[in-house]
Design an enzyme around this catalytic site. Structure first.
Site, PDB file in Angstrom:
ATOM      1  N   ASP A  96      -2.128  -9.156  11.474  1.00  0.00           N
ATOM      2  CA  ASP A  96      -3.499  -9.557  11.143  1.00  0.00           C
ATOM      3  C   ASP A  96      -3.974 -10.808  11.870  1.00  0.00           C
ATOM      4  OD1 ASP A  96      -3.879  -7.457   9.339  1.00  0.00           O
ATOM      5  OD2 ASP A  96      -2.747  -8.522   7.807  1.00  0.00           O
TER       6      ASP A  96
ATOM      7  N   HIS B 256      -2.087  -8.945   1.816  1.00  0.00           N
ATOM      8  CA  HIS B 256      -1.738  -7.701   2.554  1.00  0.00           C
ATOM      9  C   HIS B 256      -2.836  -7.463   3.599  1.00  0.00           C
ATOM     10  CE1 HIS B 256       0.197  -3.970   3.371  1.00  0.00           C
ATOM     11  NE2 HIS B 256      -0.162  -3.254   2.327  1.00  0.00           N
TER      12      HIS B 256
ATOM     13  N   HIS C 281       5.774 -13.203   6.930  1.00  0.00           N
ATOM     14  CA  HIS C 281       6.001 -11.787   6.601  1.00  0.00           C
ATOM     15  C   HIS C 281       7.182 -11.660   5.654  1.00  0.00           C
ATOM     16  CE1 HIS C 281       6.417  -7.430   7.039  1.00  0.00           C
ATOM     17  NE2 HIS C 281       5.164  -7.472   7.456  1.00  0.00           N
TER      18      HIS C 281
ATOM     19  N   ARG D 238       3.173  -5.821  16.822  1.00  0.00           N
ATOM     20  CA  ARG D 238       1.795  -5.308  16.752  1.00  0.00           C
ATOM     21  C   ARG D 238       0.817  -6.414  17.157  1.00  0.00           C
ATOM     22  NH1 ARG D 238       1.899  -3.360  10.629  1.00  0.00           N
ATOM     23  NH2 ARG D 238       2.771  -5.461  10.484  1.00  0.00           N
TER      24      ARG D 238
ATOM     25  N   SER E 118       0.830  -1.217   0.000  1.00  0.00           N
ATOM     26  CA  SER E 118       0.000   0.000   0.000  1.00  0.00           C
ATOM     27  C   SER E 118       0.862   1.264   0.000  1.00  0.00           C
ATOM     28  CB  SER E 118      -0.975   0.009   1.181  1.00  0.00           C
ATOM     29  OG  SER E 118      -0.354  -0.402   2.370  1.00  0.00           O
TER      30      SER E 118
HETATM   31  N1  NMX Z   1       1.115 -20.076   5.075  1.00  0.00           N
HETATM   32  C1  NMX Z   1       1.556 -20.934   4.124  1.00  0.00           C
HETATM   33  N2  NMX Z   1       2.593 -20.705   3.304  1.00  0.00           N
HETATM   34  C2  NMX Z   1       3.251 -19.547   3.481  1.00  0.00           C
HETATM   35  C3  NMX Z   1       2.891 -18.613   4.468  1.00  0.00           C
HETATM   36  C4  NMX Z   1       1.760 -18.913   5.281  1.00  0.00           C
HETATM   37  N3  NMX Z   1       1.309 -18.064   6.201  1.00  0.00           N
HETATM   38  N4  NMX Z   1       3.736 -17.568   4.402  1.00  0.00           N
HETATM   39  C5  NMX Z   1       4.595 -17.820   3.388  1.00  0.00           C
HETATM   40  N5  NMX Z   1       4.287 -19.012   2.832  1.00  0.00           N
HETATM   41  C6  NMX Z   1       4.892 -19.635   1.656  1.00  0.00           C
HETATM   42  C7  NMX Z   1       4.773 -18.674   0.481  1.00  0.00           C
HETATM   43  O1  NMX Z   1       3.471 -18.753  -0.103  1.00  0.00           O
HETATM   44  C8  NMX Z   1       5.866 -19.158  -0.431  1.00  0.00           C
HETATM   45  O2  NMX Z   1       5.413 -20.328  -1.061  1.00  0.00           O
HETATM   46  P1  NMX Z   1       5.844 -20.654  -2.597  1.00  0.00           P
HETATM   47  O3  NMX Z   1       7.322 -20.847  -2.542  1.00  0.00           O
HETATM   48  O4  NMX Z   1       5.071 -21.870  -2.916  1.00  0.00           O
HETATM   49  O5  NMX Z   1       5.451 -19.461  -3.399  1.00  0.00           O
HETATM   50  C9  NMX Z   1       6.954 -19.561   0.585  1.00  0.00           C
HETATM   51  O6  NMX Z   1       6.273 -19.785   1.835  1.00  0.00           O
HETATM   52  C10 NMX Z   1       8.016 -18.504   0.788  1.00  0.00           C
HETATM   53  O7  NMX Z   1       7.362 -17.275   1.092  1.00  0.00           O
HETATM   54  P2  NMX Z   1       8.070 -16.202   2.065  1.00  0.00           P
HETATM   55  O8  NMX Z   1       9.314 -15.752   1.392  1.00  0.00           O
HETATM   56  O9  NMX Z   1       8.197 -16.727   3.442  1.00  0.00           O
HETATM   57  O10 NMX Z   1       6.967 -15.058   2.126  1.00  0.00           O
HETATM   58  P3  NMX Z   1       6.772 -13.801   1.152  1.00  0.00           P
HETATM   59  O11 NMX Z   1       7.725 -12.739   1.575  1.00  0.00           O
HETATM   60  O12 NMX Z   1       6.797 -14.194  -0.268  1.00  0.00           O
HETATM   61  O13 NMX Z   1       5.270 -13.370   1.486  1.00  0.00           O
HETATM   62  C11 NMX Z   1       3.411 -12.991   2.948  1.00  0.00           C
HETATM   63  C12 NMX Z   1       4.913 -12.753   2.695  1.00  0.00           C
HETATM   64  C13 NMX Z   1       2.967 -12.140   4.127  1.00  0.00           C
HETATM   65  C14 NMX Z   1       2.635 -12.553   1.709  1.00  0.00           C
HETATM   66  C15 NMX Z   1       3.208 -14.500   3.239  1.00  0.00           C
HETATM   67  O14 NMX Z   1       3.876 -14.863   4.410  1.00  0.00           O
HETATM   68  C16 NMX Z   1       1.734 -14.874   3.350  1.00  0.00           C
HETATM   69  O15 NMX Z   1       1.115 -15.148   2.322  1.00  0.00           O
HETATM   70  N6  NMX Z   1       1.154 -14.884   4.578  1.00  0.00           N
HETATM   71  C17 NMX Z   1      -0.265 -15.129   4.748  1.00  0.00           C
HETATM   72  C18 NMX Z   1      -1.065 -13.897   4.384  1.00  0.00           C
HETATM   73  C19 NMX Z   1      -0.886 -12.810   5.406  1.00  0.00           C
HETATM   74  O16 NMX Z   1      -0.977 -13.021   6.602  1.00  0.00           O
HETATM   75  N7  NMX Z   1      -0.678 -11.580   4.923  1.00  0.00           N
HETATM   76  C20 NMX Z   1      -0.627 -10.399   5.804  1.00  0.00           C
HETATM   77  C21 NMX Z   1       0.748  -9.735   5.883  1.00  0.00           C
HETATM   78  C22 NMX Z   1       0.689  -8.562   6.807  1.00  0.00           C
HETATM   79  N8  NMX Z   1      -0.112  -7.470   6.266  1.00  0.00           N
HETATM   80  O17 NMX Z   1      -0.966  -6.945   6.914  1.00  0.00           O
HETATM   81  O18 NMX Z   1       0.081  -7.037   5.134  1.00  0.00           O
HETATM   82  C1  MLT Z   2       2.116  -3.929   6.702  1.00  0.00           C
HETATM   83  O1  MLT Z   2       1.765  -3.529   7.818  1.00  0.00           O
HETATM   84  O2  MLT Z   2       2.160  -3.162   5.721  1.00  0.00           O
HETATM   85  C2  MLT Z   2       2.391  -5.374   6.538  1.00  0.00           C
HETATM   86  O3  MLT Z   2       2.932  -5.939   7.680  1.00  0.00           O
HETATM   87  C3  MLT Z   2       3.056  -5.754   5.248  1.00  0.00           C
HETATM   88  C4  MLT Z   2       4.473  -5.339   5.031  1.00  0.00           C
HETATM   89  O4  MLT Z   2       5.103  -4.650   5.802  1.00  0.00           O
HETATM   90  O5  MLT Z   2       4.984  -5.774   3.968  1.00  0.00           O
END
Ligand code: NMX
Ligand code: MLT
Length: 424
Positions: A364, A263, A309, A318, A233
């Protein structure tokens, strides 16, 4: 202490001088190298932009202007906005002046409600909020000043005006979206002698005799305010703003990014996941049942919302702040108890699964359970609350970027063909 406007007017010339010296002395030094994997992998870890409002450290989490977020959780959102922009907490007079600014600018144009009423009744609350922000673009003071030929060095001033106008109206709009979308009856007006956060709580219409719900909303607004510059964002808002699009265009664009399930929408997804476990296991699930459900989610090729994350490698402070609030005010609530059990179980499951680089909860993972307990049960609404808070960070970054004269964002992309031919 000076009002926000006066404080910035004192600080910005000093900041500009500092930047000139930095550019001269350090301009040619490297701060990052980029691998092919990073270019294909969401630019993770590449240091390629400046953000002075806050920093996120993998092992510490969010630090706002040198202060860890855990130490700021008793602060009010108005104080946080002042801090994001100036690097200092306001004294009582500056705090009251900002609160007054918000109250005076809080009235929402009627056409916003007309536009929202014309949207399909099943529109997502985030689509409604983003539309409301965008439709107010015609109010932009920046555009008016730009069209009059304002000098570049003054761009930050009408941008700050836009920021204050937009922030002042956001709680009313966000609360109006809630009441309209979920048939809660007439809108409730802004009460000028109440603070920004308590106003939002009140305008939602959730009964709150004890004042604890207002306390939760203030905490919510404080904790989600900013997360440095690279998150979807903030980065989107920054990019759109860098084309000199005004604050309404830029924030609306940023919020569209916040509305994605990876996100900000993860808070809606996360509470859905928690309630699904409770439905399946007919009550508060045991740790073993949660473990099973987590594995079923992963084996189904889905993510566990609220965990993982891109930057953090520890429990998000948080999340810890919300957990502490829940332990203080609703320790026996079954949904909150489930959140706490998930925290005991899921990190080990994710470690065993071996993919996520960070197995710990993010912001979250717990926030929804608290809102649910207070009767705010429509969880597709939760990202709107996140948005009202995050608008503070996006707007503070935008004002500072205008002050610094940050140029248009335009990184260089390369093609797969180029990689094959040029990288040995
Ligand atoms: N559950 C299952 N698999 C996961 C998760 C999770 N919570 N987090 C990461 N992975 C997987 C990810 O999908 C990726 O798989 P692939 O290789 O098949 O593509 C692998 O682990 C490596 O990913 P990372 O490097 O650890 O994570 P990345 O930096 O790419 O993504 C998020 C970060 C936050 C997008 C990811 O952890 C996620 O999808 N979490 C669940 C959604 C979430 O809670 N998002 C909110 C973030 C905070 N916010 O408010 O924005
Ligand atoms: C945020 O608060 O924006 C989330 O934790 C996602 C991020 O920092 O990438």
């Amino acid at each position: 202490m000076a009002t926000l406007q006066k404080k910035l007017a004192q600080q910005i010339p000093v900041l500009r001088e500092e930047l000139k010296v930095l550019a001269k002395e350090l301009g040619e030094k490297k701060i990052s190298d980029v691998t092919v994997a990073q270019a294909y992998g969401g630019m993770r870890g590449i240091k390629g932009m400046i953000c002075d409002t806050s920093v996120v450290y993998p092992d510490k989490g969010l630090i706002i202007r040198g202060i860890p977020i855990m130490d700021l959780r008793e602060k009010w959102p108005e104080e946080i906005f002042y801090l994001l922009l100036t690097g200092e907490l306001p004294d009582k007079a500056a705090f009251k002046a900002l609160q007054k600014e918000f109250a005076e600018r809080s009235s929402v144009p009627k056409y916003v409600w007309d536009v929202l009423s014309a949207m399909p009744k099943d529109s997502h609350p985030m689509a409604m909020l983003d539309t409301a922000v965008l439709v107010m673009q015609k109010e932009s003071e920046f555009v008016k000043a730009y069209n009059k030929g304002i000098n570049k060095s003054e761009y930050w001033e009408p941008t700050l005006e836009d920021a204050l106008n937009l922030l002042a109206k956001l709680p009313g709009i966000a609360a109006g979206v809630y009441r309209m979308r979920f048939n809660k009856g007439k809108r409730i007006g802004y009460k000028k002698d109440l603070d920004w956060g308590a106003n939002y709580a009140r305008m939602l219409g959730i009964p709150d005799k004890s004042g604890v719900f207002a306390k939760l909303i203030r905490l919510y607004l404080t904790l989600h305010c900013d997360h440095e510059g690279g998150n979807v964002s903030a980065n989107t808002c920054h990019t759109v703003g860098s084309a000199l699009s005004d604050a309404y265009y830029a924030v609306s664009a940023g919020l569209n990014g916040l509305a994605g399930p990876l996100h900000g929408l993860a808070n809606q997804e996360c509470l859905g996941w928690i309630l699904d476990t409770m439905k399946l296991f007919k009550g508060t699930p045991t740790p073993e049942q949660i473990r099973q459900y987590a594995w079923d989610t992963l084996n189904g090729g889905k993510v566990i919302p609220g965990y993982g994350h891109a930057v953090l490698r520890v429990t998000d402070p948080r999340f810890s702040a919300f957990l502490a609030f829940g332990k203080e005010y609703l320790p026996e609530d079954p949904v909150f108890k489930t959140v706490a059990t998930v925290y005991d179980v899921v990190p080990d499951v994710l470690k065993e699964h071996g993919k996520a680089k960070n197995p710990w909860p993010n912001v979250d993972a717990g926030s929804g359970s608290l809102l649910y307990n207070f009767g705010l049960k429509e969880f597709p609404y939760y990202t709107v609350l996140f948005s009202v808070s995050r608008a503070m960070g996006m707007l503070a970054q935008l004002v500072l970027n205008r002050a610094m004269g940050t140029p248009i964002t335009r990184p260089k992309s390369v093609s797969t063909q180029w990689v094959k031919e040029n990288i040995k």
